[in-house]
Write a protein that holds these residues in place. Sequence first.
Motif, short mmCIF file in Angstrom:
data_model
loop_
_atom_site.label_atom_id
_atom_site.label_comp_id
_atom_site.label_asym_id
_atom_site.label_seq_id
_atom_site.Cartn_x
_atom_site.Cartn_y
_atom_site.Cartn_z
N ARG A 171 -5.64 36.77 27.64
CA ARG A 171 -5.15 35.51 27.06
C ARG A 171 -6.35 34.58 26.87
O ARG A 171 -7.01 34.18 27.83
N THR A 172 -6.66 34.28 25.62
CA THR A 172 -7.81 33.43 25.32
C THR A 172 -7.39 32.21 24.49
O THR A 172 -6.42 32.26 23.75
N SER A 173 -8.16 31.15 24.63
CA SER A 173 -7.92 29.95 23.85
C SER A 173 -8.54 30.11 22.46
O SER A 173 -9.35 31.00 22.23
N LEU A 181 -16.36 29.97 30.72
CA LEU A 181 -15.61 31.19 30.45
C LEU A 181 -14.11 30.96 30.58
O LEU A 181 -13.31 31.72 30.03
N PHE A 182 -13.71 29.89 31.33
CA PHE A 182 -12.30 29.58 31.53
C PHE A 182 -12.05 28.11 31.18
O PHE A 182 -12.93 27.27 31.31
N THR A 183 -10.85 27.82 30.72
CA THR A 183 -10.46 26.45 30.45
C THR A 183 -8.95 26.31 30.71
O THR A 183 -8.26 27.31 30.96
N VAL A 184 -8.46 25.10 30.69
CA VAL A 184 -7.03 24.85 30.89
C VAL A 184 -6.43 24.44 29.56
O VAL A 184 -6.89 23.52 28.90
N GLU A 185 -5.37 25.16 29.16
CA GLU A 185 -4.70 24.90 27.88
C GLU A 185 -3.20 24.89 28.11
O GLU A 185 -2.64 25.87 28.60
N ASN A 186 -2.56 23.78 27.77
CA ASN A 186 -1.12 23.61 28.01
C ASN A 186 -0.76 23.84 29.48
O ASN A 186 0.26 24.45 29.81
N GLY A 187 -1.65 23.35 30.35
CA GLY A 187 -1.40 23.46 31.78
C GLY A 187 -1.68 24.82 32.38
O GLY A 187 -1.45 25.04 33.57
N LYS A 188 -2.16 25.78 31.57
CA LYS A 188 -2.42 27.13 32.05
C LYS A 188 -3.91 27.44 31.95
O LYS A 188 -4.58 27.02 31.03
N ARG A 189 -4.38 28.17 32.93
CA ARG A 189 -5.79 28.57 32.95
C ARG A 189 -5.97 29.80 32.06
O ARG A 189 -5.35 30.85 32.28
N VAL A 190 -6.79 29.68 31.03
CA VAL A 190 -7.00 30.77 30.08
C VAL A 190 -8.50 31.00 29.87
O VAL A 190 -9.33 30.16 30.22
N LEU A 191 -8.81 32.14 29.29
CA LEU A 191 -10.19 32.47 28.96
C LEU A 191 -10.59 31.79 27.66
O LEU A 191 -9.75 31.57 26.78
N THR A 192 -11.86 31.46 27.51
CA THR A 192 -12.35 30.90 26.26
C THR A 192 -12.92 32.04 25.39
O THR A 192 -13.18 33.14 25.89
#
Length: 395
Positions: A171-173, A181-192
Amino acid sequence: MSVSPLVWTITIVVILALLAFDYFFHIRKAHVPTLREAAVWSSIYVGAAVLFGVVLLVFGGSTMGGEYFAGFITEKALSVDNLFVFLVIMASFRVPREDQQKVLLFGIVFALIARSAFIFAGVALINAFSWVFYLFGLILLITAGNLLKGEDSGDEEADNFVIRLARKFLRTSEHYDGDRLFTVENGKRVLTPMLLVMVAIGGTDLLFALDSIPAIFGLTQNAYVVFTATAFSLMGLRQLFFLLDGLLDRLIYLSYGLAAILAFIGVKLVLHALHENNLPFINGGEHVQVFEITTGLSLTVIIGVLLVTVIASLFSKAGKAHAAVNNARRHAESYLDLEYTADATERERVYRELLDEEKDILEMDKKYRDKVKDIDAIRAKVAEAHARHADFLAR
């Protein structure tokens, strides 16, 4: 000459120390390296490689030193060719300019690890089965043939099997978050997308090793020489990327030179395999008396081919036009891509380079610049960049 475990340990520690220094003092803080910075550090790494070769000449003898220099020059030339593919990958993933250094360093570290594994596996195979030289020679001859096809890697997207798997299962942004390498998107931790870029660079390095390792084994079977020549050819590749960025398109005959070198080494491997032959269906399993290519001859051919290739590319009017037009395209695309960089100074630098490149193009013979592939699409892209800049100034 056998190399003691102590020398191996010291060599590996020095290489790891150089990589750590590179990271903590240059890459940890994201920035776009200046031309001067790239030139200085490229010179330092090349100087270190040459100094190491001189040490090998003194303590290991002329054969060991000659094999190292032949291997280093060949691997360095192949590394320069690999930079074309790195350009495509980072352009396809729209990696911000200031974060490209970290991606390149990852690629270098991954290449060192992967190629070290290939090297020791290759040594084991050669020691156990001399017929492996036939296989290595065939690989190089096929690779040389593929290079002669003249396929333009610049038209390819960075989308191989590894990337398709990564996109499917990870799951990547959609957007970068600096060099994280990781970020928070819509409250979920995802890969960049940064991780996907690193996977692409790493996967590509594995493919590169399939021709670079057999190439250097064609010049020497000394594991220490193979390892150090490969390592030093990769060291400084990050700085070389920024130093040659914009000049790579100028080397229009490089692929032909590399094809000639790989074919030469491929023939050398086949000749060596015939000399060491133990396959029962070739000369009844007996050695074949053939001409063996010496290290000195190999070094002469490699340097000669590269000199002819580079000089011919630099003095070619078609090469100058091809490089200038493609540089203008890249500058226009970088300026139009709002995710290219958040640095306003960098964006202004890109636009100024676009203007300078256009000025040089107009001074060239029209018949050469009109022959560049997709010239109409490139002109449209440049015009769009000018319109965008005019809108920005009008605000």
